[in-house]
Design a protein around this motif. Sequence first.
Motif, PDB file in Angstrom:
ATOM      1  N   SER A   1       0.845  -1.193   0.000  1.00 17.15           N
ATOM      2  CA  SER A   1       0.000   0.000   0.000  1.00 17.15           C
ATOM      3  C   SER A   1       0.879   1.240   0.000  1.00 17.15           C
ATOM      4  O   SER A   1       1.999   1.218   0.513  1.00 17.15           O
ATOM      5  N   ILE A   2       0.350   2.294  -0.571  1.00 19.44           N
ATOM      6  CA  ILE A   2       1.161   3.491  -0.803  1.00 19.44           C
ATOM      7  C   ILE A   2       0.490   4.691  -0.157  1.00 19.44           C
ATOM      8  O   ILE A   2      -0.683   4.975  -0.413  1.00 19.44           O
ATOM      9  N   HIS A   3       1.239   5.361   0.704  1.00 21.66           N
ATOM     10  CA  HIS A   3       0.707   6.575   1.316  1.00 21.66           C
ATOM     11  C   HIS A   3       0.679   7.702   0.290  1.00 21.66           C
ATOM     12  O   HIS A   3       1.643   7.907  -0.449  1.00 21.66           O
ATOM     13  N   ARG A   4      -0.399   8.422   0.295  1.00 16.73           N
ATOM     14  CA  ARG A   4      -0.488   9.608  -0.563  1.00 16.73           C
ATOM     15  C   ARG A   4       0.705  10.518  -0.251  1.00 16.73           C
ATOM     16  O   ARG A   4       0.905  10.893   0.907  1.00 16.73           O
ATOM     17  N   PRO A   5       1.483  10.859  -1.252  1.00 20.63           N
ATOM     18  CA  PRO A   5       2.675  11.671  -0.960  1.00 20.63           C
ATOM     19  C   PRO A   5       2.317  13.144  -0.753  1.00 20.63           C
ATOM     20  O   PRO A   5       1.312  13.631  -1.275  1.00 20.63           O
TER      21      PRO A   5
ATOM     22  N   GLU B   1      -1.212 -10.136 -11.199  1.00 22.22           N
ATOM     23  CA  GLU B   1      -1.705  -8.769 -11.116  1.00 22.22           C
ATOM     24  C   GLU B   1      -0.733  -7.895 -10.342  1.00 22.22           C
ATOM     25  O   GLU B   1       0.066  -8.364  -9.539  1.00 22.22           O
ATOM     26  N   LEU B   2      -0.848  -6.610 -10.631  1.00 23.57           N
ATOM     27  CA  LEU B   2      -0.077  -5.593  -9.911  1.00 23.57           C
ATOM     28  C   LEU B   2      -1.108  -4.701  -9.233  1.00 23.57           C
ATOM     29  O   LEU B   2      -1.891  -4.025  -9.907  1.00 23.57           O
ATOM     30  N   ARG B   3      -1.110  -4.723  -7.923  1.00 20.82           N
ATOM     31  CA  ARG B   3      -2.189  -4.096  -7.153  1.00 20.82           C
ATOM     32  C   ARG B   3      -1.582  -3.242  -6.044  1.00 20.82           C
ATOM     33  O   ARG B   3      -0.726  -3.711  -5.289  1.00 20.82           O
ATOM     34  N   ASN B   4      -2.022  -1.998  -5.971  1.00 21.58           N
ATOM     35  CA  ASN B   4      -1.618  -1.129  -4.850  1.00 21.58           C
ATOM     36  C   ASN B   4      -2.819  -0.322  -4.392  1.00 21.58           C
ATOM     37  O   ASN B   4      -3.568   0.205  -5.211  1.00 21.58           O
ATOM     38  N   LYS B   5      -2.943  -0.220  -3.082  1.00 21.78           N
ATOM     39  CA  LYS B   5      -4.014   0.583  -2.480  1.00 21.78           C
ATOM     40  C   LYS B   5      -3.430   1.892  -1.968  1.00 21.78           C
ATOM     41  O   LYS B   5      -2.298   1.934  -1.490  1.00 21.78           O
ATOM     42  N   ILE B   6      -4.224   2.944  -2.086  1.00 19.32           N
ATOM     43  CA  ILE B   6      -3.782   4.264  -1.630  1.00 19.32           C
ATOM     44  C   ILE B   6      -4.219   4.488  -0.189  1.00 19.32           C
ATOM     45  O   ILE B   6      -5.413   4.394   0.130  1.00 19.32           O
ATOM     46  N   LEU B   7      -3.265   4.774   0.658  1.00 23.04           N
ATOM     47  CA  LEU B   7      -3.543   5.113   2.055  1.00 23.04           C
ATOM     48  C   LEU B   7      -3.437   6.634   2.218  1.00 23.04           C
ATOM     49  O   LEU B   7      -2.797   7.315   1.414  1.00 23.04           O
ATOM     50  N   PRO B   8      -4.069   7.166   3.281  1.00 17.46           N
ATOM     51  CA  PRO B   8      -3.987   8.624   3.483  1.00 17.46           C
ATOM     52  C   PRO B   8      -2.545   9.076   3.684  1.00 17.46           C
ATOM     53  O   PRO B   8      -1.672   8.289   4.067  1.00 17.46           O
ATOM     54  N   ALA B   9      -2.298  10.340   3.446  1.00 14.96           N
ATOM     55  CA  ALA B   9      -0.984  10.925   3.727  1.00 14.96           C
ATOM     56  C   ALA B   9      -0.670  10.785   5.209  1.00 14.96           C
ATOM     57  O   ALA B   9      -1.574  10.824   6.047  1.00 14.96           O
ATOM     58  N   VAL B  10       0.591  10.604   5.535  1.00 18.18           N
ATOM     59  CA  VAL B  10       0.988  10.511   6.958  1.00 18.18           C
ATOM     60  C   VAL B  10       1.526  11.867   7.433  1.00 18.18           C
ATOM     61  O   VAL B  10       2.005  12.666   6.659  1.00 18.18           O
TER      62      VAL B  10
END
Lengths: 423, 423
Positions: free
Chosen positions: B180-184, B414-423
Amino acid sequence: MLKANDPNLHSWIQISPTSEFPIQNLPFGVFSVGEQDPRVGVALGDYILDLCVLGQEGLFDLLNLDPNVFNRSFLNDFIALGKPCWRAVRDRVSILLRNDNAEIRDNPDLMRRCLVKQVDAQLHLPVKISNYTDFHTSLESATNVGLLFRDPENALSPNWKHLPVGYHGRASSIVVSGTSIHRPKGQVKIDGSPLPAFMPTQQLDFELEIGFITGASTALGTSITANQADDYLFGLVLFNDWSARDIQRWEQQPLGPFLGKSFASAISPWVVTLDALEPFRVAGPTQSPAVLPYLETAGNKHFDISLKVYLQAPQQPSVLISQTNPRYLYWNINQQLAHQTSNGCNLQVGDLYASGTISGSEPDSYGSLLELTWNGSKPIVLPDESTRTYLQDGDTIIFKGCAERNGVRIGFGELRNKILPAV
Amino acid sequence: MLKANDPNLHSWIQISPTSEFPIQNLPFGVFSVGEQDPRVGVALGDYILDLCVLGQEGLFDLLNLDPNVFNRSFLNDFIALGKPCWRAVRDRVSILLRNDNAEIRDNPDLMRRCLVKQVDAQLHLPVKISNYTDFHTSLESATNVGLLFRDPENALSPNWKHLPVGYHGRASSIVVSGTSIHRPKGQVKIDGSPLPAFMPTQQLDFELEIGFITGASTALGTSITANQADDYLFGLVLFNDWSARDIQRWEQQPLGPFLGKSFASAISPWVVTLDALEPFRVAGPTQSPAVLPYLETAGNKHFDISLKVYLQAPQQPSVLISQTNPRYLYWNINQQLAHQTSNGCNLQVGDLYASGTISGSEPDSYGSLLELTWNGSKPIVLPDESTRTYLQDGDTIIFKGCAERNGVRIGFGELRNKILPAV
């Protein structure tokens, strides 16, 4: 006891007062002698102190570190131990070398095994470069390049005073001083020609820069502030961002520098620690407009280092062609590192971050031939009255860097590369 | 004997005819189960074949390789053995898995130890990425981005049809599918505001790309031709070049993309070999004007692969939002690699080279939200009638890629990533 930076410290090793490697410096590097495996050493006068041997002899036993980190081809494992450890090792080496310490001084067998003459050693790339970013932190250079390379009406891009402009560079092609560099080939578009051609660059240039090496990693998604950056900075090196201007000019739009840079970049072999440079901290220029909070720094984050560039043509003496100082850079190294992580990008041990061309305000302080010759319009005259706009095969570029105060000189040694013909 | 790509091959393992991992695929990856150390495996149907166990059992003894290369956290040591070795291992695995081979089939203890269900395994980043370059090889995408992001009058830069435009990206922040990827956060300049602000990106986007992994190194100063590149290509992965458009827009001039990209990029966990994709080679588009000789290629260097992008908003089913194919890319992967080395830049094992956004000619085949929503002017409507221009927290982007011919499907998973809120 005297601290490691005290000007009154002296070693039992004879060191010339003009040496760039007095006991107050103690820069780290990687060297080998003959067929020996590369190992970690510290430069001292004309010698290298072999930390691998000292570790095997138990001289770092009180520091609670694995001495095998010195038996490596790169500094990375050592610097990954963290700032308290770098400091402890430097302090311990300082003590071992002082004229009042007998541990090596009075042990001729150990002295013979742990001291190597620099002339007998081969110096290697000190760090396995994990990631490399090149910033462009000199206001003078950014303005010059904007005038020459882009739009004279808008030399400085609108973002330039708000963030340290930078781009990711190629890590694989970073080499150590002494490595000769073949003139690169590439696509160039000659004025007036309808089509590009593939040929050896006709505009081979250097860029005088300072780079810093990170000594700690961060997790993806986390950021560090500009003030926190101090804990992540291991040391500085001289850096030559070799550039082929004609290749760069044709390829650069729209995604930035690429093959005009990635044929080679070069670093000096000794990494000078931030600790050794502590006495040379100075304030940088006032930043206006004010920077955003994540880029704010307290205290002196610039360094007063005399930088010199020499050009040596074949069969000629070397000529000083530029002289400048990173103290005038607009953005400091803490701001560069904070900006790099501001989006959550993770740092790795052994990252290299370079300043971009360091140019002063006077024409003899510009850090590239592009600027020094004003894109070829003001050639440099050599001792034999031949001229240079860009570099010719056989030319050597030498960078030197030295900080000096209270009779102590903290130097980087030299960064030297010779240009070989295209292959 | 049937070759490893023969459609008539069948395994003693039950594999669904719709599986993307039939015996003709055999992609390589790195996995672990529970607290086990990561090791090299091959995907087959719903299973992973543990090459580490097979190596320890001597099943690769005839290949004259060190089986410890499979007991690693990355594929690098294995792929560094070279193309003949990758091929020999794939051919050997193919033989071991065929329904007429008894070596594993009739050894229940070995079968139990060497086969792991994919649902029980954790998949890791398969390759330690040495260097990462992002090209921009889709004429349609380059034109779209030029129209939207730069100068509509000169959408395509003058160099675009003469060389594969690219830039060096950040290797450290490349993650595997599932991360998962934090919103930058970053500097953005909002229209009408006199000063930039530091904030979470409001324009978080994906870029649908294909990447290739190099399996051999070159020496600094040497180049390879586009045709020689075949020997350096290990395999392909799906690649998401995550992008923050507002950060990118503000920072990009003059030195190219930087923090708008480096917060994260993502790759699929299975590296599909060029050998498995051999039946799917197709000719690319005609290149006009003719390319320079170092970029000339003979034979089919494009691949016919169906690529799909799905957007899944929280508590909603996933929606197909784009469908395209890399067969339409203007520049092929051999040309990319030849161009990268044309200046003497050295390749390293485990380099990643990505295609840039893959867009077709129709609006439903565009490979980024920037293009699909035409910079936010044509929002995507989701099943619950909410809309998206750029991504919101909690959204997941899923890429799928599959080549299909003669009843054989060669897929990438598959290539899957979820967006997490900015930290």
